[in-house]
Design a protein around this motif. Sequence first.
Motif, PDB file in Angstrom:
ATOM      1  N   VAL A 118       0.867  -1.172   0.000  1.00  0.00           N
ATOM      2  CA  VAL A 118       0.000   0.000   0.000  1.00  0.00           C
ATOM      3  C   VAL A 118       0.908   1.228   0.000  1.00  0.00           C
ATOM      4  N   ASN A 119       0.852   1.987  -1.084  1.00  0.00           N
ATOM      5  CA  ASN A 119       1.680   3.180  -1.222  1.00  0.00           C
ATOM      6  C   ASN A 119       0.928   4.414  -0.781  1.00  0.00           C
ATOM      7  N   ALA A 120       1.692   5.465  -0.472  1.00  0.00           N
ATOM      8  CA  ALA A 120       1.105   6.775  -0.129  1.00  0.00           C
ATOM      9  C   ALA A 120      -0.038   6.603   0.862  1.00  0.00           C
ATOM     10  N   LEU A 121       0.276   6.012   1.999  1.00  0.00           N
ATOM     11  CA  LEU A 121      -0.745   5.660   2.985  1.00  0.00           C
ATOM     12  C   LEU A 121      -1.588   6.864   3.404  1.00  0.00           C
ATOM     13  N   GLU A 122      -2.884   6.599   3.546  1.00  0.00           N
ATOM     14  CA  GLU A 122      -3.825   7.601   4.024  1.00  0.00           C
ATOM     15  C   GLU A 122      -4.428   7.105   5.338  1.00  0.00           C
ATOM     16  N   LEU A 123      -4.960   8.040   6.122  1.00  0.00           N
ATOM     17  CA  LEU A 123      -5.501   7.665   7.432  1.00  0.00           C
ATOM     18  C   LEU A 123      -6.578   6.582   7.308  1.00  0.00           C
ATOM     19  N   GLU A 124      -7.393   6.681   6.240  1.00  0.00           N
ATOM     20  CA  GLU A 124      -8.495   5.718   6.090  1.00  0.00           C
ATOM     21  C   GLU A 124      -8.038   4.329   5.670  1.00  0.00           C
ATOM     22  N   ASP A 125      -6.735   4.156   5.442  1.00  0.00           N
ATOM     23  CA  ASP A 125      -6.206   2.822   5.149  1.00  0.00           C
ATOM     24  C   ASP A 125      -6.045   2.004   6.433  1.00  0.00           C
ATOM     25  N   SER A 126      -6.223   2.641   7.568  1.00  0.00           N
ATOM     26  CA  SER A 126      -6.153   1.918   8.840  1.00  0.00           C
ATOM     27  C   SER A 126      -7.254   0.863   8.866  1.00  0.00           C
ATOM     28  N   ALA A 127      -6.848  -0.398   9.019  1.00  0.00           N
ATOM     29  CA  ALA A 127      -7.810  -1.499   8.929  1.00  0.00           C
ATOM     30  C   ALA A 127      -7.103  -2.799   9.268  1.00  0.00           C
ATOM     31  N   PRO A 149     -13.616 -23.959   0.327  1.00  0.00           N
ATOM     32  CA  PRO A 149     -13.784 -22.540   0.625  1.00  0.00           C
ATOM     33  C   PRO A 149     -12.449 -21.831   0.809  1.00  0.00           C
ATOM     34  N   LEU A 150     -12.524 -20.535   1.083  1.00  0.00           N
ATOM     35  CA  LEU A 150     -11.336 -19.776   1.427  1.00  0.00           C
ATOM     36  C   LEU A 150     -11.013 -19.997   2.893  1.00  0.00           C
ATOM     37  N   HIS A 151      -9.701 -20.094   3.178  1.00  0.00           N
ATOM     38  CA  HIS A 151      -9.222 -20.235   4.550  1.00  0.00           C
ATOM     39  C   HIS A 151      -8.420 -18.983   4.889  1.00  0.00           C
ATOM     40  N   PHE A 152      -8.782 -18.340   5.981  1.00  0.00           N
ATOM     41  CA  PHE A 152      -8.213 -17.040   6.315  1.00  0.00           C
ATOM     42  C   PHE A 152      -7.105 -17.134   7.363  1.00  0.00           C
ATOM     43  N   GLY A 153      -6.160 -16.208   7.266  1.00  0.00           N
ATOM     44  CA  GLY A 153      -5.203 -15.977   8.323  1.00  0.00           C
ATOM     45  C   GLY A 153      -5.803 -15.043   9.364  1.00  0.00           C
ATOM     46  N   ASN A 154      -4.999 -14.717  10.383  1.00  0.00           N
ATOM     47  CA  ASN A 154      -5.496 -13.853  11.459  1.00  0.00           C
ATOM     48  C   ASN A 154      -5.308 -12.369  11.184  1.00  0.00           C
ATOM     49  N   GLY A 155      -4.708 -12.038  10.071  1.00  0.00           N
ATOM     50  CA  GLY A 155      -4.675 -10.653   9.642  1.00  0.00           C
ATOM     51  C   GLY A 155      -3.488  -9.849  10.126  1.00  0.00           C
ATOM     52  N   THR A 156      -3.301  -8.713   9.476  1.00  0.00           N
ATOM     53  CA  THR A 156      -2.341  -7.682   9.887  1.00  0.00           C
ATOM     54  C   THR A 156      -3.133  -6.433  10.208  1.00  0.00           C
ATOM     55  N   ARG A 157      -2.949  -5.940  11.423  1.00  0.00           N
ATOM     56  CA  ARG A 157      -3.628  -4.700  11.818  1.00  0.00           C
ATOM     57  C   ARG A 157      -2.728  -3.532  11.423  1.00  0.00           C
ATOM     58  N   LEU A 158      -3.136  -2.764  10.423  1.00  0.00           N
ATOM     59  CA  LEU A 158      -2.383  -1.604   9.954  1.00  0.00           C
ATOM     60  C   LEU A 158      -2.988  -0.338  10.549  1.00  0.00           C
ATOM     61  N   THR A 159      -2.145   0.431  11.196  1.00  0.00           N
ATOM     62  CA  THR A 159      -2.570   1.712  11.762  1.00  0.00           C
ATOM     63  C   THR A 159      -1.766   2.807  11.094  1.00  0.00           C
ATOM     64  N   VAL A 160      -2.464   3.781  10.525  1.00  0.00           N
ATOM     65  CA  VAL A 160      -1.809   4.915   9.865  1.00  0.00           C
ATOM     66  C   VAL A 160      -2.051   6.161  10.714  1.00  0.00           C
ATOM     67  N   THR A 161      -0.955   6.801  11.120  1.00  0.00           N
ATOM     68  CA  THR A 161      -1.083   7.982  11.990  1.00  0.00           C
ATOM     69  C   THR A 161      -0.655   9.242  11.248  1.00  0.00           C
TER      70      THR A 161
END
Lengths: 116, 110
Positions: free
Chosen positions: B78-87, B98-110
């Motif tokens: 994800v380039n040029a991060l924006e605040l709303e990219d926090s997710a 079916p699809l099998h999911f991982g536990n995710g990466t929590r991205l916080t943009v400040t």
Amino acid sequence: DQQVKQNSPSLSVQEGRISILNCDYTNSMFDYFLWYKKYPAEGPTFLISISSIKDKNEDGRFTVFLNKSAKHLSLHIVPSQPGDSAVYFCAASEYAGGTSYGKLTFGQGTILTVHP
Amino acid sequence: EAGVTQSPTHLIKTRGQQATLRCSPISGHTSVYWYQQALGLGLQFLLWYDEGEERNRGNFPPRFSGRQFPNYSSELNVNALELEDSALYLCASSLSAPLHFGNGTRLTVT
């Protein structure tokens, strides 16, 4: 354009009773439907699925019903247990060729709380 | 059988920076999917890779990109991060369904 909708943000039931979670879709090309359960800080876990050639699929305490004419599916959990408390997502996909169903389109989720 | 693994678990970036998220699929799975779950929202489809090729893309700007490597692992950039990219960014893998999911990466943009 929300193609998969879960209109109930939350549901509260008593332990031992039936939980019924509902889901509606608008895209008539969807032919494979799934339910996932999600706990906080974890990824969604696959629960049960159904293809459009069936109207019911059972797996233990979980049953999924599909009404194609109404574009509606539901998940029944019987009996409900406190450990079932989680967010439940319904999802739908179109056949994408070969053995793949491609991307899933998810509903917004329903928070299920099962009280002891 | 090891599940889908994602790294890092948490990532904090400043607006304008770039973020790289990584995903290792379940052994034998050739398809990798990326989803975004922003606060209060459902899972939004980002990207689908299969056999090293991008098969489908969700309604996200071009600054969201990725790739799949010969061993089927994947990166989301994800380039040029924006605040709303926090997710929460979730990766999933499948061979068919079916699809099998991982536990995710929590991205916080400040």
